[in-house]
Design a protein around this motif. Structure first.
Motif, PDB file in Angstrom:
ATOM      1  N   ILE A  17       0.846  -1.202   0.000  1.00 53.29           N
ATOM      2  CA  ILE A  17       0.000   0.000   0.000  1.00 53.29           C
ATOM      3  C   ILE A  17       0.878   1.248   0.000  1.00 53.29           C
ATOM      4  O   ILE A  17       0.653   2.186  -0.777  1.00 53.29           O
ATOM      5  CB  ILE A  17      -0.949  -0.002   1.221  1.00 53.29           C
ATOM      6  CG1 ILE A  17      -2.025  -1.081   1.061  1.00 53.29           C
ATOM      7  CG2 ILE A  17      -1.571   1.376   1.439  1.00 53.29           C
ATOM      8  CD1 ILE A  17      -2.810  -1.385   2.331  1.00 53.29           C
ATOM      9  N   THR A  21       1.014   4.140  -2.915  1.00 51.30           N
ATOM     10  CA  THR A  21       0.386   5.425  -2.583  1.00 51.30           C
ATOM     11  C   THR A  21       1.390   6.530  -2.272  1.00 51.30           C
ATOM     12  O   THR A  21       1.001   7.674  -2.104  1.00 51.30           O
ATOM     13  CB  THR A  21      -0.557   5.283  -1.378  1.00 51.30           C
ATOM     14  OG1 THR A  21       0.206   4.837  -0.250  1.00 51.30           O
ATOM     15  CG2 THR A  21      -1.696   4.327  -1.672  1.00 51.30           C
ATOM     16  N   GLU A  79     -11.416  -5.272   0.219  1.00 56.63           N
ATOM     17  CA  GLU A  79     -11.448  -3.805   0.131  1.00 56.63           C
ATOM     18  C   GLU A  79     -11.489  -3.192   1.525  1.00 56.63           C
ATOM     19  O   GLU A  79     -10.753  -2.241   1.810  1.00 56.63           O
ATOM     20  CB  GLU A  79     -12.661  -3.331  -0.678  1.00 56.63           C
ATOM     21  CG  GLU A  79     -12.770  -1.813  -0.752  1.00 56.63           C
ATOM     22  CD  GLU A  79     -13.946  -1.323  -1.568  1.00 56.63           C
ATOM     23  OE1 GLU A  79     -14.323  -0.152  -1.382  1.00 56.63           O
ATOM     24  OE2 GLU A  79     -14.494  -2.084  -2.388  1.00 56.63           O
ATOM     25  N   THR A  82      -8.089  -3.546   3.216  1.00 56.68           N
ATOM     26  CA  THR A  82      -7.126  -2.593   2.661  1.00 56.68           C
ATOM     27  C   THR A  82      -7.382  -1.198   3.199  1.00 56.68           C
ATOM     28  O   THR A  82      -6.448  -0.501   3.617  1.00 56.68           O
ATOM     29  CB  THR A  82      -7.186  -2.609   1.119  1.00 56.68           C
ATOM     30  OG1 THR A  82      -6.862  -3.929   0.669  1.00 56.68           O
ATOM     31  CG2 THR A  82      -6.231  -1.596   0.514  1.00 56.68           C
ATOM     32  N   LYS A  83      -8.639  -0.777   3.222  1.00 56.45           N
ATOM     33  CA  LYS A  83      -8.968   0.562   3.738  1.00 56.45           C
ATOM     34  C   LYS A  83      -8.647   0.668   5.224  1.00 56.45           C
ATOM     35  O   LYS A  83      -8.238   1.733   5.697  1.00 56.45           O
ATOM     36  CB  LYS A  83     -10.436   0.889   3.465  1.00 56.45           C
ATOM     37  CG  LYS A  83     -10.707   1.218   2.007  1.00 56.45           C
ATOM     38  CD  LYS A  83     -12.148   1.613   1.776  1.00 56.45           C
ATOM     39  CE  LYS A  83     -12.378   2.040   0.339  1.00 56.45           C
ATOM     40  NZ  LYS A  83     -13.759   2.508   0.120  1.00 56.45           N
ATOM     41  N   ILE A  86      -4.912   1.179   5.416  1.00 53.44           N
ATOM     42  CA  ILE A  86      -4.643   2.564   5.029  1.00 53.44           C
ATOM     43  C   ILE A  86      -4.965   3.491   6.195  1.00 53.44           C
ATOM     44  O   ILE A  86      -4.178   4.384   6.535  1.00 53.44           O
ATOM     45  CB  ILE A  86      -5.453   2.960   3.771  1.00 53.44           C
ATOM     46  CG1 ILE A  86      -4.923   2.229   2.543  1.00 53.44           C
ATOM     47  CG2 ILE A  86      -5.419   4.478   3.559  1.00 53.44           C
ATOM     48  CD1 ILE A  86      -5.805   2.350   1.296  1.00 53.44           C
ATOM     49  N   ILE A 111      -8.907   8.395   3.113  1.00 50.60           N
ATOM     50  CA  ILE A 111      -8.767   6.940   2.965  1.00 50.60           C
ATOM     51  C   ILE A 111      -9.223   6.523   1.577  1.00 50.60           C
ATOM     52  O   ILE A 111      -8.533   5.766   0.889  1.00 50.60           O
ATOM     53  CB  ILE A 111      -9.544   6.201   4.065  1.00 50.60           C
ATOM     54  CG1 ILE A 111      -8.905   6.464   5.435  1.00 50.60           C
ATOM     55  CG2 ILE A 111      -9.620   4.699   3.773  1.00 50.60           C
ATOM     56  CD1 ILE A 111      -9.768   6.099   6.613  1.00 50.60           C
ATOM     57  N   ASP A 112     -10.378   7.033   1.134  1.00 53.98           N
ATOM     58  CA  ASP A 112     -10.886   6.698  -0.201  1.00 53.98           C
ATOM     59  C   ASP A 112      -9.942   7.192  -1.294  1.00 53.98           C
ATOM     60  O   ASP A 112      -9.737   6.497  -2.297  1.00 53.98           O
ATOM     61  CB  ASP A 112     -12.283   7.278  -0.408  1.00 53.98           C
ATOM     62  CG  ASP A 112     -13.348   6.576   0.425  1.00 53.98           C
ATOM     63  OD1 ASP A 112     -13.085   5.458   0.922  1.00 53.98           O
ATOM     64  OD2 ASP A 112     -14.438   7.155   0.601  1.00 53.98           O
ATOM     65  N   TYR A 115      -7.028   4.830  -1.329  1.00 52.52           N
ATOM     66  CA  TYR A 115      -7.455   3.535  -1.875  1.00 52.52           C
ATOM     67  C   TYR A 115      -7.532   3.607  -3.401  1.00 52.52           C
ATOM     68  O   TYR A 115      -7.047   2.713  -4.095  1.00 52.52           O
ATOM     69  CB  TYR A 115      -8.799   3.122  -1.279  1.00 52.52           C
ATOM     70  CG  TYR A 115      -9.276   1.782  -1.774  1.00 52.52           C
ATOM     71  CD1 TYR A 115      -8.710   0.601  -1.290  1.00 52.52           C
ATOM     72  CD2 TYR A 115     -10.282   1.678  -2.728  1.00 52.52           C
ATOM     73  CE1 TYR A 115      -9.126  -0.646  -1.760  1.00 52.52           C
ATOM     74  CE2 TYR A 115     -10.701   0.441  -3.198  1.00 52.52           C
ATOM     75  CZ  TYR A 115     -10.120  -0.715  -2.707  1.00 52.52           C
ATOM     76  OH  TYR A 115     -10.527  -1.948  -3.172  1.00 52.52           O
ATOM     77  N   LYS A 116      -8.095   4.692  -3.904  1.00 53.61           N
ATOM     78  CA  LYS A 116      -8.197   4.864  -5.357  1.00 53.61           C
ATOM     79  C   LYS A 116      -6.806   4.949  -5.984  1.00 53.61           C
ATOM     80  O   LYS A 116      -6.535   4.326  -7.007  1.00 53.61           O
ATOM     81  CB  LYS A 116      -9.000   6.134  -5.666  1.00 53.61           C
ATOM     82  CG  LYS A 116      -9.208   6.375  -7.145  1.00 53.61           C
ATOM     83  CD  LYS A 116     -10.027   7.611  -7.393  1.00 53.61           C
ATOM     84  CE  LYS A 116     -10.140   7.828  -8.900  1.00 53.61           C
ATOM     85  NZ  LYS A 116     -10.679   9.126  -9.238  1.00 53.61           N
ATOM     86  N   ARG A 119      -5.278   1.507  -6.108  1.00 52.25           N
ATOM     87  CA  ARG A 119      -5.887   0.668  -7.157  1.00 52.25           C
ATOM     88  C   ARG A 119      -5.384   1.056  -8.556  1.00 52.25           C
ATOM     89  O   ARG A 119      -5.311   0.210  -9.424  1.00 52.25           O
ATOM     90  CB  ARG A 119      -7.410   0.776  -7.098  1.00 52.25           C
ATOM     91  CG  ARG A 119      -8.031   0.345  -5.777  1.00 52.25           C
ATOM     92  CD  ARG A 119      -8.147  -1.105  -5.622  1.00 52.25           C
ATOM     93  NE  ARG A 119      -9.066  -1.599  -6.644  1.00 52.25           N
ATOM     94  CZ  ARG A 119      -9.224  -2.881  -6.911  1.00 52.25           C
ATOM     95  NH1 ARG A 119      -8.584  -3.781  -6.245  1.00 52.25           N
ATOM     96  NH2 ARG A 119     -10.064  -3.258  -7.839  1.00 52.25           N
TER      97      ARG A 119
END
Length: 121
Positions: A17, A21, A79, A82-83, A86, A111-112, A115-116, A119
């Motif tokens: 992650i 990120t 998902e 993972t969040k 994060i 967080i979103d 996550y995006k 991905r």
């Protein structure tokens, strides 16, 4: 009674992650554990810091522990897991000085976004 176990799978996922990120934490100072036997029913994971007074007394830099609570965490979708990781990584400040980033920064929006970004990479 709560029992703690090393969580190399969570560490591996956290490092992936971070790589995807751009989180640049010193992972030699973050440990990952999985706990079982917690009475907490609404807590998925926790971030702990080595207290500053102990850092000063022992002449150590800050260290963090990210704990996932197996009874809740293991039931979640990939998902959600993972969040959650994060979320806990975002609590660790860039300076890694022993404090925490609070929920004004560690929020659904950030967080979103992370996550995006993860991905996409």
């Amino acid at each position: 009674m709560i029992k703690y176990h090393q969580a190399p799978d969570i560490e591996e996922q956290a490092k992936l992650i971070a790589q995807k990120t751009g989180i640049k934490h010193d992972f030699s100072r973050i440990k990952f554990v999985r706990s079982t036997g917690s009475q907490a029913t609404r807590t998925l994971a926790r971030c702990h810091a080595f207290p500053r007074v102990l850092q000063a007394a022992l002449g150590m830099k800050a260290h963090y522990v990210i704990e996932v609570i197996s009874e809740q965490f293991d039931k979640m979708s990939e998902e959600q897991k993972t969040k959650t990781i994060i979320h806990e990584l975002l609590h660790v400040p860039k300076s890694m000085g022993g404090g925490f980033r609070h929920h004004d920064f560690v929020c659904s929006k950030n967080i979103d976004r992370m996550y995006k970004l993860m991905r996409e990479n």
